[in-house]
Design an enzyme around this catalytic site. Structure first.
Site, PDB file in Angstrom:
ATOM      1  N   LYS A   4      30.961  55.627 -40.757  1.00 37.66           N
ATOM      2  CA  LYS A   4      31.949  54.614 -40.369  1.00 37.66           C
ATOM      3  C   LYS A   4      32.214  54.702 -38.876  1.00 37.66           C
ATOM      4  O   LYS A   4      32.331  55.797 -38.328  1.00 37.66           O
ATOM      5  CB  LYS A   4      33.240  54.827 -41.175  1.00 37.66           C
ATOM      6  CG  LYS A   4      34.289  53.734 -40.984  1.00 37.66           C
ATOM      7  CD  LYS A   4      35.491  53.940 -41.901  1.00 37.66           C
ATOM      8  CE  LYS A   4      36.529  52.833 -41.740  1.00 37.66           C
ATOM      9  NZ  LYS A   4      37.688  53.023 -42.639  1.00 37.66           N
TER      10      LYS A   4
ATOM     11  N   SER B  75      39.231  49.172 -45.662  1.00 38.39           N
ATOM     12  CA  SER B  75      38.642  48.895 -44.362  1.00 38.39           C
ATOM     13  C   SER B  75      37.207  49.406 -44.201  1.00 38.39           C
ATOM     14  O   SER B  75      36.491  48.931 -43.317  1.00 38.39           O
ATOM     15  CB  SER B  75      39.497  49.520 -43.259  1.00 38.39           C
ATOM     16  OG  SER B  75      39.460  50.931 -43.349  1.00 38.39           O
TER      17      SER B  75
ATOM     18  N   SER C 123      41.215  52.541 -48.333  1.00 41.81           N
ATOM     19  CA  SER C 123      40.044  52.068 -47.583  1.00 41.81           C
ATOM     20  C   SER C 123      38.701  52.672 -47.975  1.00 41.81           C
ATOM     21  O   SER C 123      37.669  52.217 -47.488  1.00 41.81           O
ATOM     22  CB  SER C 123      40.254  52.284 -46.088  1.00 41.81           C
ATOM     23  OG  SER C 123      41.175  51.362 -45.590  1.00 41.81           O
TER      24      SER C 123
END
Lengths: 488, 94
Positions: free
Chosen positions: A79, A154, A178
């Site tokens: 990420k 997210s 997330s």
């Protein structure tokens, strides 16, 4: 089955036996990644050259036969809020468009130390603020099951890339859901570890008392393999817990016979999506069939968790994001004086959702409102934690839906911020309490979108979550289904 | 506790965010909606509840006062938007 479609535990045996090289494996994954990336758009930065260098190094290591783990030579995604030395790290924001960290996050260092290969940095909501990855400054990641739907957020890029076989596994972060919500929406396994289990050093901070890094995997076993590598104490993170890390793969294979599973009625409200509720109830039946005991538990304060979260998370964010001032790194917009430089830089560097949360947090912490909002939220936070403490005196694990609905369409929830926030209704209480939570695929909607089962555990008991999820997964086929990569 | 446009302008100033009039109008409406949702917390009696700031029992962590490797000056300055003679350069403050 093609090489890129396999799991870590399937390919790692071939890597160890030298039937397959990491360069071959990386090539297969990278070719597929680049082929489907125009459809999925899971990555902000693809690190093709670095990946092949790492793969070549991994092959040298595999040749010696020393220090080899299940992740040696395996391509993974990271990420884009985890610092990677020499590789741009944007946090999904214009603010950090040109930020190249001079160091690695501890979790990245740990992956590299076992010889994992990074294929790139995955797309995300700006500063991890969102539940659909639509607030990213860079692109809109598509749900591999239906390209007209969001992947969740997210960590949408990290979930979509694993679902679309662009990487064998990935790292995400979870502040209010997330990891778990995008895992559910993309039909894969995602684990948010206990607060303190995994070092946050080198994670770009959103809300420091809630943030936690965790893995995405194609199945439970791959998730356990990733957890084994990233867990453990780190002297560079003062909130990291000095607690021994169990053998997750060994623990995972134990039976669920006699395991006490709690079902909280507050997580099955009237009006809950029928398909979600039925899929989750069926999953609980399966655990019962395998000898688990099902108990009703009550978490009466948990319906207030979302309100608590939307005070605490923006408050912590408003403080954390004060560092983006255009002085040491990130965007700078010139101004007549320093105040003007700050205000113009932050106005241009942050997107609307980030600004909204900074202002909400600043308001909640400001003089005259602190007691009414921030302090009140902290008190209710304790009530929520007490509920869980009490429930866990009776049961070993709690089962709920992960998300209230399957994946939704682009733009469907962007009009009103509160509508988007409600997406986190079942996940936020776990961040507020610091407990571990896992999402495992447990069904499919009529429209062929995945549904996730959330399992919540006692603090530092990720092993029981993996065990419960593995037992369930082994009796089902959901994790073996592959997405269509089509619009519908 | 109704939120006014003046409140939003004040908060934006505290947060060092330049905002346009349209943004102020939009944020006033949106923040008011969120705050209204948050008001439900007042239904719970928390008179005798201690605030919980952190999910774990956190205590201060010390390390030995020994020099450890750190980033070089060049590395630290490498992301600076404006760097001069080993310093970050900013507009005039005083």
């Amino acid at each position: 089955m093609e090489l890129h479609q396999k799991t870590i535990h399937e390919v790692s045996a071939d890597l160890k036996a030298k039937k397959l090289s990491s360069v071959e494996l990386t090539k297969a994954v990278m070719d597929h990644l680049e082929k489907v990336e125009p459809k999925v758009q899971a990555f902000i930065t693809i690190t093709r050259d670095e990946a092949f260098k790492q793969a070549a190094e991994a092959d040298k290591r595999l040749a010696t036969g020393k220090d080899i783990t299940a992740l040696t030579g395996v391509p993974v995604g990271i990420k884009d809020l985890l610092c990677t030395k020499g590789v741009r790290t944007t946090c999904g924001s214009r603010m950090l468009e040109n930020f190249v960290p001079p160091y690695n996050a501890t979790v990245v260092e740990k992956l590299y130390s076992v010889g994992a290969v990074s294929v790139g940095k995955t797309n995300m909501d700006e500063y991890a603020m969102g539940s659909s990855t639509e607030t990213s400054f860079y692109k809109k990641t598509k749900n591999p099951w239906n390209l007209n739907c969001v992947p969740g957020g997210s960590s949408g890029g990290s979930a979509a890339c694993v679902s679309a076989d662009q990487a064998f596994a990935s790292l995400g972060s979870d502040t209010g859901g997330s990891i778990r919500q995008p895992a559910a929406l993309c039909g894969i396994v995602g684990l948010k570890p206990t607060y303190g289990r995994v070092s946050r050093y080198g994670l770009i901070a959103f809300a420091s008392s809630l943030d936690q890094i965790g893995p995405f995997g194609k199945d439970v076993e791959d998730c356990a393999i990733m957890m084994q590598v990233i867990s453990g104490h780190d002297s560079k993170d003062s909130t990291s817990a000095d607690i021994p890390v169990p053998d997750y793969l060994g623990e995972m294979r134990k039976s669920v016979k006699g395991l006490k599973v709690g079902i909280p009625k507050e997580f099955f409200p009237d009006g809950l999506n029928k398909e979600v509720s039925e899929a989750v109830k069926k999953a609980i039946e399966e655990l019962k069939k395998q000898g688990a005991e099902i108990h009703e538990v009550s978490l009466p304060a948990s319906p207030y968790a979302l309100a608590v979260y939307y005070v605490l998370a923006p408050s912590e964010a408003s403080s954390n994001l004060a560092r983006y001032d255009g002085v040491r790194y990130g965007l700078r917009v010139p101004g007549e004086n320093i105040m003007e430089m700050y205000s113009k830089t932050r106005a241009a560097g942050f997107g609307p959702e980030v600004k909204r949360r900074i202002m909400l947090g600043t308001y909640a912490l400001s003089s005259g409102y602190y007691d009414a909002y921030y302090l009140k939220a902290l008190k209710v936070r304790r009530l929520i934690k007490q509920d869980y403490d009490k429930a866990f005196e009776k049961v070993d694990v709690i089962a709920t839906p992960t998300a209230p609905n399957p994946a939704f369409r682009f733009g469907e929830k962007t009009g009103d911020p509160l509508t988007m926030y409600l997406e986190d209704i079942f996940t936020v209480s776990i961040n507020i309490t610091g407990l571990p939570g896992l999402s495992v695929p447990c069904g499919m909607s009529k429209t062929e979108l995945p549904i996730g089962l959330q399992l919540i555990g006692k603090a530092f008991d990720e092993a029981t979550l993996l065990r419960t999820a593995y037992a369930y997964e082994q009796a089902t086929e959901w994790h073996k289904q592959k997405p269509s990569l089509k619009e519908a | 506790m109704a939120l006014s446009e003046k409140d939003v302008q004040y908060v934006a100033k505290l947060a060092r965010l330049e905002v346009t009039d349209q943004e102020v109008a939009k944020y006033t409406q949106q923040l008011a909606n969120i705050l209204e949702y948050v008001e439900q917390l007042n239904k719970l009696d928390t008179a005798n509840v201690e605030p919980l700031t952190h999910p774990l029992d956190v205590k201060n962590v010390f390390r030995e006062d020994k020099v450890q490797p750190s980033l070089t000056q060049q590395e630290v300055l490498s992301n600076g938007p404006e760097v001069q003679s080993g310093h970050f350069r900013v507009p005039k403050i005083m």
